[in-house]
Design an enzyme around this catalytic site. Structure first.
Site, PDB file in Angstrom:
ATOM      1  N   ASP A 202       2.604   4.344   5.324  1.00 59.45           N
ATOM      2  CA  ASP A 202       2.509   3.741   6.650  1.00 59.45           C
ATOM      3  C   ASP A 202       2.515   2.216   6.585  1.00 59.45           C
ATOM      4  O   ASP A 202       2.442   1.540   7.616  1.00 59.45           O
ATOM      5  CB  ASP A 202       1.279   4.250   7.420  1.00 59.45           C
ATOM      6  CG  ASP A 202       0.001   4.260   6.601  1.00 59.45           C
ATOM      7  OD1 ASP A 202       0.030   3.895   5.408  1.00 59.45           O
ATOM      8  OD2 ASP A 202      -1.043   4.658   7.147  1.00 59.45           O
ATOM      9  N   HIS A 203       2.635   1.664   5.397  1.00 61.78           N
ATOM     10  CA  HIS A 203       2.749   0.220   5.181  1.00 61.78           C
ATOM     11  C   HIS A 203       4.154  -0.132   4.705  1.00 61.78           C
ATOM     12  O   HIS A 203       4.813   0.676   4.038  1.00 61.78           O
ATOM     13  CB  HIS A 203       1.766  -0.264   4.105  1.00 61.78           C
ATOM     14  CG  HIS A 203       0.333  -0.129   4.478  1.00 61.78           C
ATOM     15  ND1 HIS A 203      -0.464  -1.215   4.785  1.00 61.78           N
ATOM     16  CD2 HIS A 203      -0.479   0.968   4.554  1.00 61.78           C
ATOM     17  CE1 HIS A 203      -1.695  -0.795   5.045  1.00 61.78           C
ATOM     18  NE2 HIS A 203      -1.727   0.518   4.916  1.00 61.78           N
TER      19      HIS A 203
ATOM     20  N   ASN B 143      -6.814  -4.933   4.986  1.00 59.26           N
ATOM     21  CA  ASN B 143      -7.260  -4.105   6.110  1.00 59.26           C
ATOM     22  C   ASN B 143      -7.819  -4.917   7.280  1.00 59.26           C
ATOM     23  O   ASN B 143      -8.665  -4.432   8.028  1.00 59.26           O
ATOM     24  CB  ASN B 143      -8.270  -3.060   5.634  1.00 59.26           C
ATOM     25  CG  ASN B 143      -7.599  -1.719   5.365  1.00 59.26           C
ATOM     26  OD1 ASN B 143      -6.833  -1.226   6.194  1.00 59.26           O
ATOM     27  ND2 ASN B 143      -7.870  -1.140   4.213  1.00 59.26           N
TER      28      ASN B 143
ATOM     29  N   ASP C 175      -3.766  -5.000   0.437  1.00 60.01           N
ATOM     30  CA  ASP C 175      -4.099  -4.451   1.747  1.00 60.01           C
ATOM     31  C   ASP C 175      -5.534  -4.873   2.027  1.00 60.01           C
ATOM     32  O   ASP C 175      -6.476  -4.254   1.546  1.00 60.01           O
ATOM     33  CB  ASP C 175      -3.960  -2.930   1.723  1.00 60.01           C
ATOM     34  CG  ASP C 175      -4.358  -2.283   3.039  1.00 60.01           C
ATOM     35  OD1 ASP C 175      -4.676  -3.022   3.999  1.00 60.01           O
ATOM     36  OD2 ASP C 175      -4.366  -1.038   3.110  1.00 60.01           O
TER      37      ASP C 175
ATOM     38  N   TYR D 116      -7.658  -3.889  -2.580  1.00 57.26           N
ATOM     39  CA  TYR D 116      -7.605  -2.887  -1.512  1.00 57.26           C
ATOM     40  C   TYR D 116      -8.978  -2.888  -0.836  1.00 57.26           C
ATOM     41  O   TYR D 116      -9.918  -2.233  -1.291  1.00 57.26           O
ATOM     42  CB  TYR D 116      -7.257  -1.512  -2.078  1.00 57.26           C
ATOM     43  CG  TYR D 116      -7.264  -0.395  -1.061  1.00 57.26           C
ATOM     44  CD1 TYR D 116      -6.683  -0.561   0.187  1.00 57.26           C
ATOM     45  CD2 TYR D 116      -7.850   0.835  -1.367  1.00 57.26           C
ATOM     46  CE1 TYR D 116      -6.696   0.462   1.120  1.00 57.26           C
ATOM     47  CE2 TYR D 116      -7.859   1.874  -0.442  1.00 57.26           C
ATOM     48  CZ  TYR D 116      -7.276   1.675   0.796  1.00 57.26           C
ATOM     49  OH  TYR D 116      -7.291   2.689   1.727  1.00 57.26           O
TER      50      TYR D 116
ATOM     51  N   ASN E 229       0.874  -1.171   0.000  1.00 55.48           N
ATOM     52  CA  ASN E 229       0.000   0.000   0.000  1.00 55.48           C
ATOM     53  C   ASN E 229       0.909   1.218   0.000  1.00 55.48           C
ATOM     54  O   ASN E 229       1.570   1.524   0.992  1.00 55.48           O
ATOM     55  CB  ASN E 229      -0.919   0.004   1.225  1.00 55.48           C
ATOM     56  CG  ASN E 229      -1.820   1.230   1.265  1.00 55.48           C
ATOM     57  OD1 ASN E 229      -1.389   2.352   1.005  1.00 55.48           O
ATOM     58  ND2 ASN E 229      -3.090   1.031   1.618  1.00 55.48           N
TER      59      ASN E 229
ATOM     60  N   GLU F  75      -3.918   1.720  -2.971  1.00 52.79           N
ATOM     61  CA  GLU F  75      -4.118   3.125  -2.602  1.00 52.79           C
ATOM     62  C   GLU F  75      -3.213   4.032  -3.449  1.00 52.79           C
ATOM     63  O   GLU F  75      -2.516   4.896  -2.954  1.00 52.79           O
ATOM     64  CB  GLU F  75      -3.901   3.358  -1.107  1.00 52.79           C
ATOM     65  CG  GLU F  75      -4.703   4.535  -0.586  1.00 52.79           C
ATOM     66  CD  GLU F  75      -4.712   4.694   0.924  1.00 52.79           C
ATOM     67  OE1 GLU F  75      -5.263   5.699   1.379  1.00 52.79           O
ATOM     68  OE2 GLU F  75      -4.173   3.828   1.643  1.00 52.79           O
TER      69      GLU F  75
END
Length: 262
Positions: free
Chosen positions: A252-253, A152, A150, A107, A9, A36
């Site tokens: 942040d990944h 999530n 991702d 995603y 991501n 993303e």
């Protein structure tokens, strides 16, 4: 011939083009799946990627939000891009490599802050998206396929920094974990990362809210590599390249890698 795949991501492919290029130069996966991307397909900065050998791409995009892309050194054809839950979001794309392996790049919606669909529409959208993924794989069983992205959701107790504290936090709630397990069962998917790394804490995401993310290490494993049983046993070398989270202007990944000898 073996090939190495990575899923990441990137949180804006245009904003973070330089670290995508750095990953390509330093780690050189044969296939790089991005989520993303936050870009229309025609605005993805392909010139630098192509110069490094990533001459094939399938993607779905939209301005400012969502977006998925598969960049490949191996010839690849676009085979699908489903709009699960009919959200109108660019959250899935699939490409078939010249070796006959199909890669699904997802995603999954993050789900907002409150794990209650009666007060949080985004959480309901997440559950609906997972329900439609499950239905899709039940209707058409995948073969010679890899699913990455991702998703999530951090499904296992050791996929989060504190299982008890996160049981009521979106991404680790029982209802999400159960929904993801149903998706996995529907396609007979094998969690390749955990097949290779069966024990111990393992994370791929650390919040921007924690400036000392590396020391605090309050992470979650939100990014996944799955494979169908016919090729899952040919996977090896799974790893999270954690250092990437500390690069300049990072996502942040961190990217997750696996190698397939197919």
């Amino acid at each position: 011939m073996p090939f190495t795949l990575a899923t990441w991501n990137i949180n804006s492919v245009r904003l973070r083009e330089e670290i995508v290029l750095r990953l390509m130069r330093e780690q050189a996966p044969d296939v790089l799946c991005l989520q993303e991307c936050k870009s229309p397909v025609d605005k993805i900065p392909l010139e630098g990627f192509q110069a490094l050998g990533y001459t094939h791409m399938v993607a779905r995009g939209q301005k400012g939000y969502n977006g998925v892309a598969i960049l490949s050194k191996i010839p690849m054809e676009d085979v699908s891009g489903y709009d699960y839950a009919e959200l109108g979001h660019a959250r899935h794309v699939a490409g078939k490599l010249a070796n006959g392996v199909t890669i699904h790049n997802f995603y999954v919606p993050a789900g907002g802050d409150k794990p209650d669909r009666t007060i949080n529409e985004k959480f309901g959208q997440k559950l609906d998206y997972l329900r439609d993924m499950q239905a899709g794989f039940l209707a058409e069983k995948p073969e010679r396929a890899i699913l990455v992205g991702d998703l999530n959701i951090a499904p296992r107790e050791d996929d989060v920094w504190d299982h008890k504290k996160l049981l009521k936090v979106v991404s680790h709630t029982p209802i999400e974990v159960e929904a993801l397990a149903a998706v996995q069962a529907a396609g007979d998917w094998v969690d390749v990362t955990r097949a290779d790394i069966p024990e111990g804490k393992l994370y791929s995401w650390w919040s921007y809210r924690s400036p000392d993310w590396d020391t605090a290490d309050k992470g979650r494993r939100l990014d996944h590599v799955w494979a169908t049983p016919d090729i899952a046993g040919l996977a090896s070398g799974s790893r999270v390249v954690r250092d990437v989270r500390g690069w300049e202007k990072p996502s942040d990944h961190a990217p997750v890698f696996a190698t397939f000898d197919v």
